[in-house]
Design an enzyme around this catalytic site. Structure first.
Site, PDB file in Angstrom:
ATOM      1  N   LYS A  39     -66.295 -73.308   2.448  1.00 19.00           N
ATOM      2  CA  LYS A  39     -67.132 -72.252   2.946  1.00 19.00           C
ATOM      3  C   LYS A  39     -66.409 -71.450   4.018  1.00 19.00           C
ATOM      4  O   LYS A  39     -66.771 -70.323   4.327  1.00 19.00           O
ATOM      5  CB  LYS A  39     -68.403 -72.823   3.561  1.00 19.00           C
ATOM      6  N   GLY A  40     -65.365 -72.033   4.570  1.00 19.83           N
ATOM      7  CA  GLY A  40     -64.715 -71.460   5.736  1.00 19.83           C
ATOM      8  C   GLY A  40     -64.082 -70.105   5.558  1.00 19.83           C
ATOM      9  O   GLY A  40     -63.958 -69.345   6.508  1.00 19.83           O
ATOM     10  N   GLU A  96     -57.705 -68.652   2.552  1.00 18.71           N
ATOM     11  CA  GLU A  96     -58.096 -69.882   3.247  1.00 18.71           C
ATOM     12  C   GLU A  96     -58.368 -69.573   4.710  1.00 18.71           C
ATOM     13  O   GLU A  96     -57.807 -68.615   5.257  1.00 18.71           O
ATOM     14  CB  GLU A  96     -56.959 -70.902   3.087  1.00 18.71           C
ATOM     15  N   ASP A  97     -59.216 -70.381   5.328  1.00 21.91           N
ATOM     16  CA  ASP A  97     -59.489 -70.200   6.749  1.00 21.91           C
ATOM     17  C   ASP A  97     -58.366 -70.767   7.601  1.00 21.91           C
ATOM     18  O   ASP A  97     -57.894 -70.130   8.531  1.00 21.91           O
ATOM     19  CB  ASP A  97     -60.841 -70.803   7.141  1.00 21.91           C
ATOM     20  N   ASP A 100     -53.776 -76.775   7.666  1.00 18.87           N
ATOM     21  CA  ASP A 100     -53.462 -77.820   8.625  1.00 18.87           C
ATOM     22  C   ASP A 100     -52.487 -78.791   7.962  1.00 18.87           C
ATOM     23  O   ASP A 100     -51.283 -78.580   7.962  1.00 18.87           O
ATOM     24  CB  ASP A 100     -54.757 -78.500   9.067  1.00 18.87           C
ATOM     25  N   LYS A 128     -51.575 -73.942  11.096  1.00 18.28           N
ATOM     26  CA  LYS A 128     -51.331 -74.976  12.108  1.00 18.28           C
ATOM     27  C   LYS A 128     -50.132 -75.799  11.637  1.00 18.28           C
ATOM     28  O   LYS A 128     -50.278 -76.904  11.125  1.00 18.28           O
ATOM     29  CB  LYS A 128     -52.576 -75.852  12.252  1.00 18.28           C
ATOM     30  N   PHE A 149     -58.273 -78.881  17.375  1.00 21.32           N
ATOM     31  CA  PHE A 149     -59.350 -78.710  16.400  1.00 21.32           C
ATOM     32  C   PHE A 149     -59.998 -77.355  16.642  1.00 21.32           C
ATOM     33  O   PHE A 149     -60.512 -77.074  17.720  1.00 21.32           O
ATOM     34  CB  PHE A 149     -60.382 -79.834  16.466  1.00 21.32           C
ATOM     35  N   ASP A 156     -65.463 -74.873  10.863  1.00 19.09           N
ATOM     36  CA  ASP A 156     -66.581 -75.654  11.361  1.00 19.09           C
ATOM     37  C   ASP A 156     -66.180 -77.029  11.852  1.00 19.09           C
ATOM     38  O   ASP A 156     -65.077 -77.502  11.602  1.00 19.09           O
ATOM     39  CB  ASP A 156     -67.610 -75.834  10.240  1.00 19.09           C
TER      40      ASP A 156
END
Length: 171
Positions: A39-40, A96-97, A100, A128, A149, A156
């Protein structure tokens, strides 16, 4: 929990314009599927796609998970909602949000190529690099962030903070 603003909404919108122009130039002769990872990616994809000027552009979504309610990846990718568009012979631009560990995107790139995509490119709002567990090539990066984070602008923690109009670190 205390939140520190790292990237403002204005900075994000400016970067969306820059990347939209770059993507439009790079993919001008391609049939492109803009693939948002739910959802990001929703806020970022919305801002980005308004700034991409391509005639042969379609959008679709996938939902994947490797986090659940945790702040650390489980290492296992689960597809919750699959792509609906036929991607055979098309360029898929994953939106993509945040990248990582790279585990989810590494899996998705192979998955989409096996489904017949001509090429798979990646555009992420946030990268990241310190969190990487697998090597992954990222074609378009909004911003690099420290190994903290991150929440806001679609990102989220246990489905909270997605609505924030900025990027924040959750400490």
């Amino acid at each position: 929990m205390e939140r520190e603003i790292l990237i403002t909404e204005e900075q994000i919108l400016c970067r969306a314009k820059e990347l939209g122009e770059e993507i439009s130039k790079d993919l001008k002769d391609e049939d492109v599927i803009l693939l948002g990872i739910l959802k990001g990616s929703i806020p970022w994809m919305g801002d980005l796609m308004k700034r991409i000027d391509l005639e042969n552009l379609k959008i679709d979504f996938m939902a994947c998970s490797s986090y659940g309610a945790s702040t650390r990846t489980s290492g296992t990718v689960k597809i919750v909602k699959d792509i609906e568009e036929d991607i055979s012979g098309k360029t898929v631009l994953i939106v993509e949000d945040i990248i990582d560990s790279g585990i989810t995107l590494n899996y998705l790139v192979g998955y989409l190529k096996n489904r017949g995509a001509k090429d798979v490119k990646i555009c992420t709002l946030l990268d990241k690099p310190e969190g990487r567990k697998v090597d992954i090539d990222v074609d378009y990066v909004g911003f690099s962030v420290e190994n903290r984070f991150i929440v806001g602008y679609g990102l989220d923690y246990d489905q909270k903070y997605r609505q924030l109009p900025y990027i924040s670190a959750l400490d």
